[in-house]
Scaffold this motif. Sequence first.
Motif, PDB file in Angstrom:
ATOM      1  N   ARG A  17       0.829  -1.203   0.000  1.00 31.95           N
ATOM      2  CA  ARG A  17       0.000   0.000   0.000  1.00 31.95           C
ATOM      3  C   ARG A  17       0.867   1.258   0.000  1.00 31.95           C
ATOM      4  O   ARG A  17       0.648   2.183  -0.780  1.00 31.95           O
ATOM      5  CB  ARG A  17      -0.940   0.017   1.204  1.00 31.95           C
ATOM      6  CG  ARG A  17      -1.909   1.196   1.177  1.00 31.95           C
ATOM      7  CD  ARG A  17      -2.599   1.397   2.509  1.00 31.95           C
ATOM      8  NE  ARG A  17      -1.666   1.703   3.579  1.00 31.95           N
ATOM      9  CZ  ARG A  17      -1.117   2.910   3.786  1.00 31.95           C
ATOM     10  NH1 ARG A  17      -1.395   3.916   2.984  1.00 31.95           N
ATOM     11  NH2 ARG A  17      -0.282   3.108   4.788  1.00 31.95           N
ATOM     12  N   GLN A  18       1.887   1.285   0.851  1.00 35.46           N
ATOM     13  CA  GLN A  18       2.762   2.458   0.910  1.00 35.46           C
ATOM     14  C   GLN A  18       3.532   2.638  -0.387  1.00 35.46           C
ATOM     15  O   GLN A  18       3.707   3.762  -0.867  1.00 35.46           O
ATOM     16  CB  GLN A  18       3.736   2.361   2.085  1.00 35.46           C
ATOM     17  CG  GLN A  18       4.536   3.626   2.312  1.00 35.46           C
ATOM     18  CD  GLN A  18       3.650   4.842   2.550  1.00 35.46           C
ATOM     19  OE1 GLN A  18       2.792   4.831   3.434  1.00 35.46           O
ATOM     20  NE2 GLN A  18       3.845   5.898   1.764  1.00 35.46           N
ATOM     21  N   SER A  19       3.979   1.561  -0.995  1.00 35.97           N
ATOM     22  CA  SER A  19       4.675   1.646  -2.286  1.00 35.97           C
ATOM     23  C   SER A  19       3.763   2.200  -3.370  1.00 35.97           C
ATOM     24  O   SER A  19       4.196   2.984  -4.213  1.00 35.97           O
ATOM     25  CB  SER A  19       5.192   0.274  -2.712  1.00 35.97           C
ATOM     26  OG  SER A  19       6.266  -0.108  -1.904  1.00 35.97           O
ATOM     27  N   LEU A  20       2.496   1.794  -3.348  1.00 41.13           N
ATOM     28  CA  LEU A  20       1.545   2.315  -4.328  1.00 41.13           C
ATOM     29  C   LEU A  20       1.294   3.807  -4.103  1.00 41.13           C
ATOM     30  O   LEU A  20       1.254   4.581  -5.056  1.00 41.13           O
ATOM     31  CB  LEU A  20       0.230   1.534  -4.262  1.00 41.13           C
ATOM     32  CG  LEU A  20       0.297   0.127  -4.847  1.00 41.13           C
ATOM     33  CD1 LEU A  20      -0.967  -0.653  -4.513  1.00 41.13           C
ATOM     34  CD2 LEU A  20       0.513   0.172  -6.347  1.00 41.13           C
ATOM     35  N   VAL A  21       1.143   4.217  -2.858  1.00 38.65           N
ATOM     36  CA  VAL A  21       0.962   5.640  -2.563  1.00 38.65           C
ATOM     37  C   VAL A  21       2.185   6.428  -3.032  1.00 38.65           C
ATOM     38  O   VAL A  21       2.057   7.488  -3.661  1.00 38.65           O
ATOM     39  CB  VAL A  21       0.703   5.854  -1.051  1.00 38.65           C
ATOM     40  CG1 VAL A  21       0.793   7.320  -0.678  1.00 38.65           C
ATOM     41  CG2 VAL A  21      -0.662   5.283  -0.663  1.00 38.65           C
ATOM     42  N   ARG A  78       5.848  -5.273  -7.080  1.00 38.23           N
ATOM     43  CA  ARG A  78       6.752  -6.429  -7.045  1.00 38.23           C
ATOM     44  C   ARG A  78       7.806  -6.279  -5.952  1.00 38.23           C
ATOM     45  O   ARG A  78       8.076  -7.213  -5.203  1.00 38.23           O
ATOM     46  CB  ARG A  78       7.424  -6.632  -8.395  1.00 38.23           C
ATOM     47  CG  ARG A  78       8.233  -7.910  -8.421  1.00 38.23           C
ATOM     48  CD  ARG A  78       8.831  -8.191  -9.786  1.00 38.23           C
ATOM     49  NE  ARG A  78       9.585  -9.423  -9.721  1.00 38.23           N
ATOM     50  CZ  ARG A  78      10.776  -9.538  -9.143  1.00 38.23           C
ATOM     51  NH1 ARG A  78      11.333  -8.524  -8.553  1.00 38.23           N
ATOM     52  NH2 ARG A  78      11.403 -10.700  -9.141  1.00 38.23           N
ATOM     53  N   GLN A  79       8.400  -5.119  -5.849  1.00 42.82           N
ATOM     54  CA  GLN A  79       9.442  -4.912  -4.846  1.00 42.82           C
ATOM     55  C   GLN A  79       8.886  -4.991  -3.429  1.00 42.82           C
ATOM     56  O   GLN A  79       9.511  -5.570  -2.542  1.00 42.82           O
ATOM     57  CB  GLN A  79      10.137  -3.567  -5.072  1.00 42.82           C
ATOM     58  CG  GLN A  79      10.996  -3.558  -6.311  1.00 42.82           C
ATOM     59  CD  GLN A  79      11.488  -2.168  -6.689  1.00 42.82           C
ATOM     60  OE1 GLN A  79      11.174  -1.191  -6.033  1.00 42.82           O
ATOM     61  NE2 GLN A  79      12.237  -2.093  -7.783  1.00 42.82           N
ATOM     62  N   ALA A  80       7.703  -4.434  -3.205  1.00 40.84           N
ATOM     63  CA  ALA A  80       7.131  -4.424  -1.860  1.00 40.84           C
ATOM     64  C   ALA A  80       6.587  -5.789  -1.449  1.00 40.84           C
ATOM     65  O   ALA A  80       6.606  -6.136  -0.265  1.00 40.84           O
ATOM     66  CB  ALA A  80       6.027  -3.379  -1.774  1.00 40.84           C
ATOM     67  N   ALA A  81       6.110  -6.582  -2.403  1.00 41.35           N
ATOM     68  CA  ALA A  81       5.498  -7.874  -2.081  1.00 41.35           C
ATOM     69  C   ALA A  81       6.513  -9.014  -2.036  1.00 41.35           C
ATOM     70  O   ALA A  81       6.207 -10.099  -1.538  1.00 41.35           O
ATOM     71  CB  ALA A  81       4.411  -8.202  -3.111  1.00 41.35           C
ATOM     72  N   TRP A  82       7.722  -8.785  -2.506  1.00 44.26           N
ATOM     73  CA  TRP A  82       8.719  -9.846  -2.655  1.00 44.26           C
ATOM     74  C   TRP A  82       9.279 -10.301  -1.310  1.00 44.26           C
ATOM     75  O   TRP A  82       9.657  -9.494  -0.471  1.00 44.26           O
ATOM     76  CB  TRP A  82       9.853  -9.344  -3.531  1.00 44.26           C
ATOM     77  CG  TRP A  82      10.872 -10.377  -3.860  1.00 44.26           C
ATOM     78  CD1 TRP A  82      10.806 -11.298  -4.872  1.00 44.26           C
ATOM     79  CD2 TRP A  82      12.111 -10.611  -3.202  1.00 44.26           C
ATOM     80  NE1 TRP A  82      11.920 -12.078  -4.880  1.00 44.26           N
ATOM     81  CE2 TRP A  82      12.752 -11.687  -3.849  1.00 44.26           C
ATOM     82  CE3 TRP A  82      12.742 -10.024  -2.114  1.00 44.26           C
ATOM     83  CZ2 TRP A  82      13.979 -12.177  -3.460  1.00 44.26           C
ATOM     84  CZ3 TRP A  82      13.973 -10.528  -1.727  1.00 44.26           C
ATOM     85  CH2 TRP A  82      14.576 -11.583  -2.396  1.00 44.26           C
ATOM     86  N   THR A  83       9.317 -11.631  -1.115  1.00 46.69           N
ATOM     87  CA  THR A  83      10.026 -12.223   0.029  1.00 46.69           C
ATOM     88  C   THR A  83      11.087 -13.195  -0.452  1.00 46.69           C
ATOM     89  O   THR A  83      11.964 -13.568   0.308  1.00 46.69           O
ATOM     90  CB  THR A  83       9.076 -12.998   0.972  1.00 46.69           C
ATOM     91  OG1 THR A  83       8.583 -14.158   0.299  1.00 46.69           O
ATOM     92  CG2 THR A  83       7.938 -12.128   1.459  1.00 46.69           C
ATOM     93  N   GLY A  84      10.968 -13.662  -1.698  1.00 48.73           N
ATOM     94  CA  GLY A  84      11.899 -14.640  -2.239  1.00 48.73           C
ATOM     95  C   GLY A  84      11.484 -16.068  -1.979  1.00 48.73           C
ATOM     96  O   GLY A  84      12.191 -16.998  -2.351  1.00 48.73           O
ATOM     97  N   ARG A  85      10.328 -16.244  -1.340  1.00 52.04           N
ATOM     98  CA  ARG A  85       9.858 -17.593  -1.035  1.00 52.04           C
ATOM     99  C   ARG A  85       8.648 -17.941  -1.895  1.00 52.04           C
ATOM    100  O   ARG A  85       7.959 -17.064  -2.415  1.00 52.04           O
ATOM    101  CB  ARG A  85       9.481 -17.693   0.445  1.00 52.04           C
ATOM    102  CG  ARG A  85      10.687 -17.516   1.371  1.00 52.04           C
ATOM    103  CD  ARG A  85      10.353 -17.831   2.821  1.00 52.04           C
ATOM    104  NE  ARG A  85       9.246 -17.048   3.339  1.00 52.04           N
ATOM    105  CZ  ARG A  85       9.369 -15.902   4.000  1.00 52.04           C
ATOM    106  NH1 ARG A  85      10.561 -15.379   4.199  1.00 52.04           N
ATOM    107  NH2 ARG A  85       8.311 -15.269   4.452  1.00 52.04           N
TER     108      ARG A  85
END
Length: 112
Positions: A17-21, A78-85
């Motif tokens: 959400r913050q990345s989208l804002v 993509r960057q905010a949601a990424w965990t690598g798992r």
Amino acid sequence: MKKIEAVIQPFKLDEVRQSLVDAGVSGMTVLEVRGRGSQHETGLLYRGVESETWPTAKLKIEVVVGDRDLAEVLAAIRQAAWTGRSGDGKIFVSDVVEAIRIRNDQRDEAAV
């Protein structure tokens, strides 16, 4: 215009959400969804009993953006949601033919 549907892990909502804002997206829809992607999850073992992990709880975020903003918004999600798992989620992009704001009949990008 493009509609972006992002299925993400619930604990990543605040970051996305913050990345989208930060990317200039002011409106979004968030839905609680359940399902499973292509990963092959094994069952959970609890007190010697295996339980199925399907369907998995996720969140789906929907936003509509102008064509010129698409790449920036996709990168932000993509960057905010990424965990690598496994199970990080998916992003789907589709064309929006028309958008209409019901209150004042604004059309297309002015409506979003």
